[in-house]
Design an enzyme around this catalytic site. Structure first.
Site, PDB file in Angstrom:
ATOM      1  N   LYS A  22       0.844  -1.205   0.000  1.00  0.00           N
ATOM      2  CA  LYS A  22       0.000   0.000   0.000  1.00  0.00           C
ATOM      3  C   LYS A  22       0.880   1.256   0.000  1.00  0.00           C
ATOM      4  O   LYS A  22       0.644   2.187  -0.771  1.00  0.00           O
ATOM      5  CB  LYS A  22      -0.886  -0.005   1.248  1.00  0.00           C
ATOM      6  CG  LYS A  22      -1.536   1.333   1.543  1.00  0.00           C
ATOM      7  CD  LYS A  22      -2.365   1.313   2.814  1.00  0.00           C
ATOM      8  CE  LYS A  22      -1.629   1.630   4.076  1.00  0.00           C
ATOM      9  NZ  LYS A  22      -1.276   3.041   4.269  1.00  0.00           N
ATOM     10  N   ASN A  23       1.906   1.264   0.864  1.00  0.00           N
ATOM     11  CA  ASN A  23       2.698   2.492   1.009  1.00  0.00           C
ATOM     12  C   ASN A  23       3.660   2.731  -0.152  1.00  0.00           C
ATOM     13  O   ASN A  23       4.263   3.796  -0.243  1.00  0.00           O
ATOM     14  CB  ASN A  23       3.464   2.484   2.333  1.00  0.00           C
ATOM     15  CG  ASN A  23       2.536   2.758   3.503  1.00  0.00           C
ATOM     16  OD1 ASN A  23       1.361   3.070   3.312  1.00  0.00           O
ATOM     17  ND2 ASN A  23       3.061   2.646   4.721  1.00  0.00           N
ATOM     18  N   CYS A 125      -3.882  12.826  13.496  1.00  0.00           N
ATOM     19  CA  CYS A 125      -4.533  11.535  13.337  1.00  0.00           C
ATOM     20  C   CYS A 125      -4.328  10.776  14.624  1.00  0.00           C
ATOM     21  O   CYS A 125      -3.665  11.258  15.531  1.00  0.00           O
ATOM     22  CB  CYS A 125      -3.979  10.786  12.141  1.00  0.00           C
ATOM     23  SG  CYS A 125      -2.327  10.201  12.417  1.00  0.00           S
ATOM     24  N   ARG A 130       1.681  14.577  13.404  1.00  0.00           N
ATOM     25  CA  ARG A 130       2.145  14.359  12.030  1.00  0.00           C
ATOM     26  C   ARG A 130       2.155  15.636  11.178  1.00  0.00           C
ATOM     27  O   ARG A 130       1.367  15.790  10.244  1.00  0.00           O
ATOM     28  CB  ARG A 130       1.313  13.261  11.359  1.00  0.00           C
ATOM     29  CG  ARG A 130       1.472  11.947  12.066  1.00  0.00           C
ATOM     30  CD  ARG A 130       0.651  10.862  11.468  1.00  0.00           C
ATOM     31  NE  ARG A 130       1.308  10.202  10.350  1.00  0.00           N
ATOM     32  CZ  ARG A 130       0.849   9.077   9.804  1.00  0.00           C
ATOM     33  NH1 ARG A 130      -0.239   8.527  10.263  1.00  0.00           N
ATOM     34  NH2 ARG A 130       1.463   8.520   8.802  1.00  0.00           N
ATOM     35  N   ASP A 322       5.363   0.543  11.990  1.00  0.00           N
ATOM     36  CA  ASP A 322       4.120  -0.077  11.521  1.00  0.00           C
ATOM     37  C   ASP A 322       3.983  -1.534  11.960  1.00  0.00           C
ATOM     38  O   ASP A 322       2.948  -2.153  11.706  1.00  0.00           O
ATOM     39  CB  ASP A 322       4.024   0.016   9.987  1.00  0.00           C
ATOM     40  CG  ASP A 322       3.619   1.414   9.531  1.00  0.00           C
ATOM     41  OD1 ASP A 322       3.267   2.247  10.390  1.00  0.00           O
ATOM     42  OD2 ASP A 322       3.650   1.670   8.311  1.00  0.00           O
ATOM     43  N   ARG A 415      -8.373  -0.273   5.254  1.00  0.00           N
ATOM     44  CA  ARG A 415      -7.520   0.751   4.626  1.00  0.00           C
ATOM     45  C   ARG A 415      -6.233   0.133   4.090  1.00  0.00           C
ATOM     46  O   ARG A 415      -5.651   0.659   3.136  1.00  0.00           O
ATOM     47  CB  ARG A 415      -7.144   1.833   5.650  1.00  0.00           C
ATOM     48  CG  ARG A 415      -8.243   2.826   5.942  1.00  0.00           C
ATOM     49  CD  ARG A 415      -7.714   3.942   6.805  1.00  0.00           C
ATOM     50  NE  ARG A 415      -6.405   4.356   6.312  1.00  0.00           N
ATOM     51  CZ  ARG A 415      -5.398   4.769   7.060  1.00  0.00           C
ATOM     52  NH1 ARG A 415      -5.514   4.841   8.355  1.00  0.00           N
ATOM     53  NH2 ARG A 415      -4.258   5.126   6.513  1.00  0.00           N
TER      54      ARG A 415
HETATM   55  C1  UD1 Z   1       4.740   6.899   6.419  1.00  0.00           C
HETATM   56  C2  UD1 Z   1       3.845   5.692   6.258  1.00  0.00           C
HETATM   57  C3  UD1 Z   1       3.364   5.189   7.618  1.00  0.00           C
HETATM   58  C4  UD1 Z   1       4.561   4.941   8.535  1.00  0.00           C
HETATM   59  C5  UD1 Z   1       5.485   6.146   8.591  1.00  0.00           C
HETATM   60  C6  UD1 Z   1       6.758   5.881   9.343  1.00  0.00           C
HETATM   61  C7  UD1 Z   1       2.873   6.105   4.089  1.00  0.00           C
HETATM   62  C8  UD1 Z   1       1.662   6.448   3.298  1.00  0.00           C
HETATM   63  N1  UD1 Z   1       2.733   6.069   5.412  1.00  0.00           N
HETATM   64  O1  UD1 Z   1       3.939   7.921   7.014  1.00  0.00           O
HETATM   65  O2  UD1 Z   1       2.644   3.977   7.417  1.00  0.00           O
HETATM   66  O3  UD1 Z   1       4.091   4.673   9.848  1.00  0.00           O
HETATM   67  O4  UD1 Z   1       5.840   6.566   7.249  1.00  0.00           O
HETATM   68  O5  UD1 Z   1       7.440   4.812   8.799  1.00  0.00           O
HETATM   69  O6  UD1 Z   1       3.918   5.833   3.535  1.00  0.00           O
HETATM   70  N2  UD1 Z   1       7.484  14.567  10.648  1.00  0.00           N
HETATM   71  C9  UD1 Z   1       7.766  15.890  10.927  1.00  0.00           C
HETATM   72  N3  UD1 Z   1       7.663  16.806   9.910  1.00  0.00           N
HETATM   73  C10 UD1 Z   1       7.309  16.470   8.648  1.00  0.00           C
HETATM   74  C11 UD1 Z   1       7.025  15.120   8.371  1.00  0.00           C
HETATM   75  C12 UD1 Z   1       7.130  14.177   9.397  1.00  0.00           C
HETATM   76  O7  UD1 Z   1       8.083  16.238  12.064  1.00  0.00           O
HETATM   77  O8  UD1 Z   1       7.231  17.347   7.779  1.00  0.00           O
HETATM   78  C13 UD1 Z   1       7.593  13.551  11.727  1.00  0.00           C
HETATM   79  C14 UD1 Z   1       6.277  12.829  12.017  1.00  0.00           C
HETATM   80  O9  UD1 Z   1       5.466  13.569  12.912  1.00  0.00           O
HETATM   81  C15 UD1 Z   1       6.766  11.524  12.609  1.00  0.00           C
HETATM   82  C16 UD1 Z   1       8.065  11.269  11.836  1.00  0.00           C
HETATM   83  O10 UD1 Z   1       8.437  12.514  11.266  1.00  0.00           O
HETATM   84  O11 UD1 Z   1       7.050  11.685  13.976  1.00  0.00           O
HETATM   85  C17 UD1 Z   1       7.954  10.229  10.734  1.00  0.00           C
HETATM   86  O12 UD1 Z   1       6.811  10.521   9.942  1.00  0.00           O
HETATM   87  P1  UD1 Z   1       6.754  10.237   8.382  1.00  0.00           P
HETATM   88  O13 UD1 Z   1       7.884   9.368   7.966  1.00  0.00           O
HETATM   89  O14 UD1 Z   1       6.571  11.528   7.666  1.00  0.00           O
HETATM   90  O15 UD1 Z   1       5.399   9.423   8.262  1.00  0.00           O
HETATM   91  P2  UD1 Z   1       4.460   9.429   7.012  1.00  0.00           P
HETATM   92  O16 UD1 Z   1       5.264   9.676   5.789  1.00  0.00           O
HETATM   93  O17 UD1 Z   1       3.272  10.283   7.272  1.00  0.00           O
END
Ligand code: UD1
Length: 436
Positions: A22-23, A125, A130, A322, A415
């Site tokens: 999915k990701n 969420c 996030r 995850d 999902r």
């Molecule tokens: C993706 C995955 C999700 C997985 C996560 C971590 C998808 C669609 N989802 O989510 O299943 O749990 O990676 O492996 O691929 N952060 C910031 N600033 C930003 C972006 C992120 O501070 O601009 C922080 C987030 O709050 C979190 C950490 O970075 O604490 C990691 O998040 P991130 O890797 O961005 O998760 P997603 O990409 O949303």
């Protein structure tokens, strides 16, 4: 709302085929916005997030066709074409982004190809705040004007020569998976070279880079978190098979250990699951792997005591957040105490009270740090799913529990897990969906 009823305890035994990730599919779908040619994606799982992303792309002017499914039950290829260049809306509305944060992945490609994007802020969420600050800082480094107004991100490159983003050097302050994917998709059409440092190294990021390269992008990956991208004026169509879902496979393999079972997952990539397999080996499981780019296999067997082992989640190649909830379910059956530190998200222990209702002995010592004391005799109960992976953890607990477990709100499971009931049934589980 649908529920899942599991009659436990049971022992998982048999072979199943991994679905597509999915990701990896979500950014691949967003990448079709980068060209007017057809992009053909194979092995995309039919799960709710993909349906939501497809709806969002339809709204953005992407036409979509679907081939019939294969004889082995694999979903047919998706054929996508972003026809609407110039006339289609460039807005990702709140209604679609609120149920699936990955909608933010349309920001980079829309901006890069159309010069403007309006994407709803995904908001918080269940598992944490996030933020998307890193996505925005990176686009600003490439010269975009970015504003936040009425809950929407407005990003524009219309003031730049040819409306093209400008390649830049950008270092992520924190490793973010979708942040890396967004900036990568922006950089492939930017003018000049971008150097992206401290990038996420999850296999799904690598798979997006593979797709972009087959669309004509120039991306160099140093293997240590730096991606160097030479921007191109345009990209062309491509065919791509997305990688197998490591989190889905990992969930069933954890289930095998937890139920003293014997499960083989075929059509997978063992290397992507190395952090989990190392942990399962420490616990005492017997693991056999056969390598393959898309068609490797992993067999996990276990009998006797389950060892208690501490866990710390971390960005890849660390142990994936995850799979943390599923691992916690496993530790409820281990002999002794195990600590679990969640370092990626700030609020990812929502499964703990529900596991407690089934008889688990888990103490949250402080935010993001829990102690599990096992083995607990779990008993079936009605429990509530709160997010995707927490739901998977409750399914695993239901397999080990005595009696009937009913998991409410399984739209979370839908999902991200393709055909979960039938895959479990094939492994010998008595499980049914209760539709309402
Ligand atoms: C993706 C995955 C999700 C997985 C996560 C971590 C998808 C669609 N989802 O989510 O299943 O749990 O990676 O492996 O691929 N952060 C910031 N600033 C930003 C972006 C992120 O501070 O601009 C922080 C987030 O709050 C979190 C950490 O970075 O604490 C990691 O998040 P991130 O890797 O961005 O998760 P997603 O990409 O949303």
């Amino acid at each position: 709302m649908d529920k899942l009823r599991i009659h436990g305890p049971c022992r998982l035994s048999g072979t199943l085929r991994a679905s597509g990730a999915k990701n990896a599919s979500l950014p691949a779908l967003a990448a079709c916005l980068l060209t007017g040619d057809e992009v053909v994606l194979r092995h995309v799982p039919r799960v709710r997030d993909i349906v939501t992303m497809s709806k969002l792309l339809g709204h953005l002017g992407v036409e979509r066709d679907e081939d019939p499914s294969g004889a082995d039950g694999e979903p047919g290829a998706l054929r996508l074409r972003a026809n609407g260049h110039g006339s289609a809306p460039d807005e990702a509305p709140y209604d679609l982004v609120k149920t699936m944060r990955a909608g933010v992945l349309t920001l980079g490609p829309l901006l890069a190809r159309r010069g403007h994007a309006k994407v709803s802020l995904p908001g918080g969420c269940a598992i944490g705040v996030r933020p998307v600050d890193q996505h925005l800082a990176g686009l600003e480094a490439m010269g975009a004007e970015v504003d936040i107004d009425h809950g929407y991100i407005h990003a524009s490159s219309t003031h730049l020569p040819d409306r093209r983003l400008q390649g830049a050097r950008f270092r992520f302050a924190t490793r973010t998976v979708t942040g890396t994917e967004n900036l990568l998709m922006a950089a492939v059409l930017a003018r000049g070279t971008s150097v992206l440092e401290n990038c996420a190294q999850e296999p799904e990021v690598g798979d997006l880079a593979t797709l972009l390269r087959s669309m004509g992008a120039h991306i160099d990956d140093d293997g240590h978190g730096t991606l160097t991208v030479e921007g191109r004026r345009s990209l062309h169509g491509a065919e791509h098979r997305v990688i197998p879902d490591r989190i889905e496979a990992g969930t069933y393999l954890v289930g095998a250990v937890m139920t003293r079972g014997d499960v083989t997952v075929v059509g997978t990539r063992p290397a992507d699951l190395a952090p989990l397999l190392e942990k399962l080996a420490e616990i005492g499981a017997e693991i056999t792997t056969e390598d393959g780019k898309h068609n490797g296999s992993i067999r996990v067997r276990h009998d006797g005591d389950i060892g208690a082992r501490d866990l710390v989640t971390a960005p890849h190649p660390g142990f994936p957040t995850d799979l943390q909830a599923q691992y916690m379910a496993l530790m409820t059956q281990a002999s002794g105490a195990a600590t679990i530190s969640e370092t990626v998200f700030e609020n990812r222990f929502q499964h703990v009270p529900e596991l407690g209702r089934m008889g688990a002995d888990i103490r949250i010592v402080r935010a993001n740090y829990a102690q599990v004391h096992g083995p607990s005799r779990l008993s079936g109960a009605t429990v509530m799913a709160t997010d995707l992976r927490a739901s998977a953890c409750l399914v695993l607990a239901g397999l080990a529990a005595d009696g009937e477990t009913v998991i409410d709100r399984i739209y979370h499971l839908d999902r991200g897990y393709e055909k979960m009931e039938s895959k479990l049934q094939r492994l010998g589980v008595r499980v049914e969906r209760l539709s309402s």
